[in-house]
Design an enzyme around this catalytic site. Structure first.
Site, PDB file in Angstrom:
ATOM      1  N   ILE A   1       0.850  -1.185   0.000  1.00 20.06           N
ATOM      2  CA  ILE A   1       0.000   0.000   0.000  1.00 20.06           C
ATOM      3  C   ILE A   1       0.892   1.244   0.000  1.00 20.06           C
ATOM      4  O   ILE A   1       1.824   1.344   0.798  1.00 20.06           O
ATOM      5  CB  ILE A   1      -0.958  -0.017   1.210  1.00 20.06           C
TER       6      ILE A   1
ATOM      7  N   HIS B   1       9.352   3.765  -1.025  1.00 18.85           N
ATOM      8  CA  HIS B   1       9.348   2.346  -0.671  1.00 18.85           C
ATOM      9  C   HIS B   1       8.365   1.550  -1.536  1.00 18.85           C
ATOM     10  O   HIS B   1       8.658   0.448  -1.989  1.00 18.85           O
ATOM     11  CB  HIS B   1       9.003   2.198   0.812  1.00 18.85           C
TER      12      HIS B   1
END
Length: 158
Positions: free
Chosen positions: A83, A89
């Site tokens: 998510i 990231h």
């Protein structure tokens, strides 16, 4: 929603296939939904037994999928969820998982079920996880795709 236009396929007998599932551990509720969808697809296609391996996160899926492919599994289903957050990231993990799983498929000529949800929000992940009220069942879809692909590879090999 990305599920528009998805093909409808009839289940085929895949009872002779050796199947492994590698699943990330993050986002427990979403992962439980993906795993339930995988189990439904395996049952629908006649696969009575499969091997399940859990890994810490989505980044670790390719290396374990590669080890399983090296053990002669006809199909490896990779399940995970990433998510988007406020850092890069997300892009790194999604790219590493996608590139790594593609490499496993090509290096081992093995069917890989790509059940990695790459979502902007938790709500999107829940909508795709195959849970009650979800709009899509990506665990089922990824598993079915892997089984049908493995069936094709097996037929090509004779």
């Amino acid at each position: 929603m990305s599920g528009d236009g998805a093909p409808t396929t009839e289940p085929v007998d895949c009872s002779d296939l050796r199947v492994a599932v590698v699943a990330a551990s993050w986002h427990t509720e979403v992962m439980d939904g993906l795993l339930a969808g995988t189990r439904r697809a395996l049952e629908t296609h006649g696969v009575a037994e499969h091997r399940l391996e859990r890994v810490p996160g989505t980044f670790e899926l390719p290396v374990v999928a590669s080890a399983l492919a090296g053990k002669g599994y006809d199909a490896v289903v990779a399940l995970g969820v990433v998510i988007r957050g406020g850092t890069p990231h997300f892009e790194y993990v999604c790219s590493a998982a996608t590139d790594g799983l593609t490499r496993v498929a090509l290096d081992h000529t093995v069917a890989i079920g790509f059940g990695v949800l790459t979502c902007d929000t938790d709500e999107q992940a829940f909508d795709r996880a195959g849970l009650e009220g979800s709009k899509e069942d990506k665990g089922y879809e990824a598993t079915s795709a892997a089984l049908l692909t493995a069936r094709s590879i097996k037929q090509i090999r004779g």
